[in-house]
Design an enzyme around this catalytic site. Structure first.
Site, PDB file in Angstrom:
ATOM      1  N   ASP A   1       0.953  -1.232  -0.007  1.00  0.00           N
ATOM      2  CA  ASP A   1      -0.073   0.001  -0.030  1.00  0.00           C
ATOM      3  C   ASP A   1       1.031   1.022  -0.004  1.00  0.00           C
ATOM      4  OD1 ASP A   1      -2.351  -1.616   0.025  1.00  0.00           O
ATOM      5  OD2 ASP A   1      -2.631  -1.069   2.308  1.00  0.00           O
TER       6      ASP A   1
ATOM      7  N   ARG B   1      -1.296  -0.837  -8.589  1.00  0.00           N
ATOM      8  CA  ARG B   1      -2.847  -0.255  -8.261  1.00  0.00           C
ATOM      9  C   ARG B   1      -2.916   1.290  -8.390  1.00  0.00           C
ATOM     10  NH1 ARG B   1      -3.866  -1.114  -2.353  1.00  0.00           N
ATOM     11  NH2 ARG B   1      -4.505  -3.176  -2.640  1.00  0.00           N
TER      12      ARG B   1
HETATM   13  C1  LIG Z   1      -8.879  -1.184  -3.372  1.00  0.00           C
HETATM   14  C2  LIG Z   1      -8.386   0.082  -2.850  1.00  0.00           C
HETATM   15  C3  LIG Z   1      -6.993   0.188  -2.242  1.00  0.00           C
HETATM   16  C4  LIG Z   1      -6.521   1.437  -1.796  1.00  0.00           C
HETATM   17  N1  LIG Z   1      -5.387   1.708  -1.520  1.00  0.00           N
HETATM   18  C5  LIG Z   1      -4.889   2.845  -0.951  1.00  0.00           C
HETATM   19  C6  LIG Z   1      -3.578   3.062  -0.778  1.00  0.00           C
HETATM   20  O1  LIG Z   1      -2.544   2.180  -0.582  1.00  0.00           O
HETATM   21  N2  LIG Z   1      -3.224   4.277  -0.534  1.00  0.00           N
HETATM   22  C7  LIG Z   1      -3.903   5.508  -0.405  1.00  0.00           C
HETATM   23  O2  LIG Z   1      -3.482   6.633  -0.420  1.00  0.00           O
HETATM   24  N3  LIG Z   1      -5.423   5.123  -0.792  1.00  0.00           N
HETATM   25  C8  LIG Z   1      -5.678   3.886  -1.072  1.00  0.00           C
HETATM   26  N4  LIG Z   1      -7.110   3.709  -1.467  1.00  0.00           N
HETATM   27  C9  LIG Z   1      -8.154   4.919  -1.115  1.00  0.00           C
HETATM   28  C10 LIG Z   1      -8.317   5.775  -2.104  1.00  0.00           C
HETATM   29  O3  LIG Z   1      -7.149   6.701  -2.374  1.00  0.00           O
HETATM   30  C11 LIG Z   1      -9.283   6.878  -2.243  1.00  0.00           C
HETATM   31  O4  LIG Z   1      -9.089   7.619  -0.776  1.00  0.00           O
HETATM   32  C12 LIG Z   1     -10.634   6.199  -2.084  1.00  0.00           C
HETATM   33  O5  LIG Z   1     -10.929   5.072  -3.095  1.00  0.00           O
HETATM   34  C13 LIG Z   1     -11.943   6.954  -2.345  1.00  0.00           C
HETATM   35  O6  LIG Z   1     -11.722   7.686  -3.605  1.00  0.00           O
HETATM   36  P1  LIG Z   1     -12.304   7.162  -5.013  1.00  0.00           P
HETATM   37  O7  LIG Z   1     -11.582   6.746  -6.022  1.00  0.00           O
HETATM   38  O8  LIG Z   1     -13.469   6.154  -4.654  1.00  0.00           O
HETATM   39  O9  LIG Z   1     -13.054   8.542  -5.443  1.00  0.00           O
HETATM   40  P2  LIG Z   1     -14.233   9.576  -4.656  1.00  0.00           P
HETATM   41  O10 LIG Z   1     -14.221  10.621  -5.783  1.00  0.00           O
HETATM   42  O11 LIG Z   1     -13.450  10.115  -3.434  1.00  0.00           O
HETATM   43  O12 LIG Z   1     -15.542   8.894  -4.437  1.00  0.00           O
HETATM   44  C14 LIG Z   1     -16.150   8.511  -5.711  1.00  0.00           C
HETATM   45  C15 LIG Z   1     -17.495   8.009  -5.163  1.00  0.00           C
HETATM   46  O13 LIG Z   1     -17.322   6.763  -4.583  1.00  0.00           O
HETATM   47  C16 LIG Z   1     -18.112   6.653  -3.314  1.00  0.00           C
HETATM   48  N5  LIG Z   1     -17.263   6.503  -2.107  1.00  0.00           N
HETATM   49  C17 LIG Z   1     -15.846   6.821  -2.132  1.00  0.00           C
HETATM   50  N6  LIG Z   1     -15.478   6.901  -0.881  1.00  0.00           N
HETATM   51  C18 LIG Z   1     -16.204   6.406  -0.035  1.00  0.00           C
HETATM   52  C19 LIG Z   1     -16.490   6.119   1.376  1.00  0.00           C
HETATM   53  N7  LIG Z   1     -15.521   6.335   2.284  1.00  0.00           N
HETATM   54  N8  LIG Z   1     -17.881   5.782   1.691  1.00  0.00           N
HETATM   55  C20 LIG Z   1     -18.792   5.581   0.788  1.00  0.00           C
HETATM   56  N9  LIG Z   1     -18.899   5.749  -0.173  1.00  0.00           N
HETATM   57  C21 LIG Z   1     -17.714   6.452  -0.876  1.00  0.00           C
HETATM   58  C22 LIG Z   1     -19.147   7.697  -3.302  1.00  0.00           C
HETATM   59  O14 LIG Z   1     -20.107   7.195  -4.059  1.00  0.00           O
HETATM   60  C23 LIG Z   1     -18.331   8.774  -3.988  1.00  0.00           C
HETATM   61  O15 LIG Z   1     -19.086   9.619  -4.449  1.00  0.00           O
HETATM   62  C24 LIG Z   1      -7.586   2.542  -1.914  1.00  0.00           C
HETATM   63  C25 LIG Z   1      -8.782   2.406  -2.367  1.00  0.00           C
HETATM   64  C26 LIG Z   1      -9.125   1.214  -2.784  1.00  0.00           C
HETATM   65  C27 LIG Z   1     -10.542   1.189  -3.686  1.00  0.00           C
END
Ligand SMILES: Cc1cc2nc3c(=O)[nH]c(=O)nc-3n(C[C@H](O)[C@H](O)[C@H](O)COP(=O)(O)OP(=O)(O)OC[C@H]3O[C@@H](n4cnc5c(N)ncnc54)[C@H](O)[C@@H]3O)c2cc1C
Length: 313
Positions: A136, A187
């Site tokens: 991560d 990723r």
């Molecule tokens: C499999 C996976 C691994 C990850 N690993 C890392 C990592 O190693 N390092 C790192 O910095 N980040 C990591 N993340 C987190 C990532 O950086 C984002 O903070 C997170 O995925 C929210 O962003 P989004 O791309 O979903 O888009 P956003 O624009 O934030 O959200 C888009 C839509 O997704 C839904 N959504 C998003 N978050 C939530 C929530 N918490 N609760 C409910 N609905 C939500 C909502 O419908 C929102 O409108 C990971 C995410 C995933 C999915």
């Protein structure tokens, strides 16, 4: 802007020990407690029940044993042994073999060499038992060192590992080029931490534009890519791009967090895509949980509802 303020607010709350004590008391108390929406359980046994259900529904998974920033060598060693024990349990249970981990959990903040040794212990075992280990990405103070440690292991022949890149960092296109050169699996995420303007885009539109640009770089150049987002616009852009380039759906995968957008996970699965769910478990769930609240303040309402109903029970 609201997104930024909310991240700052929840990252500040995440440092509060009294809030942590309160949440820890109620958050995972029983099957209906509020933290269970995002956390599979406090033990590997509970997590295995969850991943079995995920597999039964036709989805893949990666297990994350929660914990970050340990402060002593003994804690780093304990976290490493806990990962090894998790692998034992996964093998015994016969479920899929994917792990996600954080280098600060393995001692990165104490001593880099110790962290590398601990990672090597895990990767040796992973190689022997056919696990895939995703490293991560944490906050920007660890970006370079995380990439360096990952590349060191890669150069030493460890191929059962992949890395994470964050589209909000201005440096990421360059890092993506490097990972493409290495042939490493990436990723792609937007990024979960609160970072300064100097190094990171602050506006959603900029983070999203960078995400699409880097997705095209990775998928277009044949990197084994995981598109990790719940954002339908990012997902649709990936699907359109892959189709236009004749990239087959099994050449990449989508990833989402446990408990978030299950509807979208099922739609993508039904459309023939590989979908992997990131399944966090363990006792140290509070910082992870607070990051999820910071991403979507609407989540706070179900926490408050949960706390009120706990108070009544
Ligand atoms: C499999 C996976 C691994 C990850 N690993 C890392 C990592 O190693 N390092 C790192 O910095 N980040 C990591 N993340 C987190 C990532 O950086 C984002 O903070 C997170 O995925 C929210 O962003 P989004 O791309 O979903 O888009 P956003 O624009 O934030 O959200 C888009 C839509 O997704 C839904 N959504 C998003 N978050 C939530 C929530 N918490 N609760 C409910 N609905 C939500 C909502 O419908 C929102 O409108 C990971 C995410 C995933 C999915």
């Amino acid at each position: 802007m609201i997104g930024y303020v909310s991240k700052v607010f929840f990252h500040t709350l995440a440092a509060s020990q009294s809030l942590k004590r309160l949440a820890s008391r109620y958050g995972m108390r029983d099957d209906r407690s509020f933290a269970r929406r995002f956390i599979a359980g406090e033990t590997i046994e509970e997590a295995i029940v969850v991943v079995r259900a995920i597999e039964a529904s036709g989805l893949l998974h990666t297990l994350d044993l929660l914990g970050e920033s340990v402060h002593t060598m003994a804690e780093a060693d304990a976290a490493t042994r806990a990962y090894l024990a998790t692998m034992d349990r996964v093998v015994a249970a016969g479920v899929g073999r994917g792990l996600s981990l954080k280098l600060t959990q393995l001692g990165l903040t104490i001593d880099r060499a110790t962290c590398v040794d601990n990672l090597r212990r895990i990767l040796d075992r992973a190689g022997a038992d056919d696990f895939f280990v995703r490293v991560d990405m944490e906050n920007s103070s660890y970006t370079q060192v995380t990439l360096d440690v990952f590349e060191t292991m890669w150069q030493q022949g460890y191929r059962n590992a992949g890395i994470v890149l964050q589209s909000y960092l201005r440096r990421t296109p360059k890092d993506a080029e490097r990972m493409i050169e290495l042939g490493a699996s990436v990723r792609l995420v937007k990024g979960a931490y609160q970072e300064p303007k100097r190094i990171a885009y602050q506006r959603k539109s900029e983070v999203d534009a960078a995400f699409v640009e880097i997705m095209q770089l990775l998928v277009g150049r044949g990197t084994r890519t995981a598109i990790a987002t719940h954002d339908r616009v990012m997902i649709d852009a990936t699907r359109r791009f892959a189709t236009s380039r004749g990239v087959s759906p099994d050449a990449f995968e989508f990833q989402m967090l446990y408990g978030i957008r299950r509807d979208l996970q099922a739609q993508l699965r039904d459309a023939g895509y590989r979908v992997r769910v990131y399944v966090p478990f363990g006792r140290e769930w509070f910082p992870y949980f607070m990051r999820r609240l910071g991403e979507r303040p609407a989540n706070v309402t179900f926490v408050i509802r949960g706390l009120l109903s706990e108070g009544r029970s």
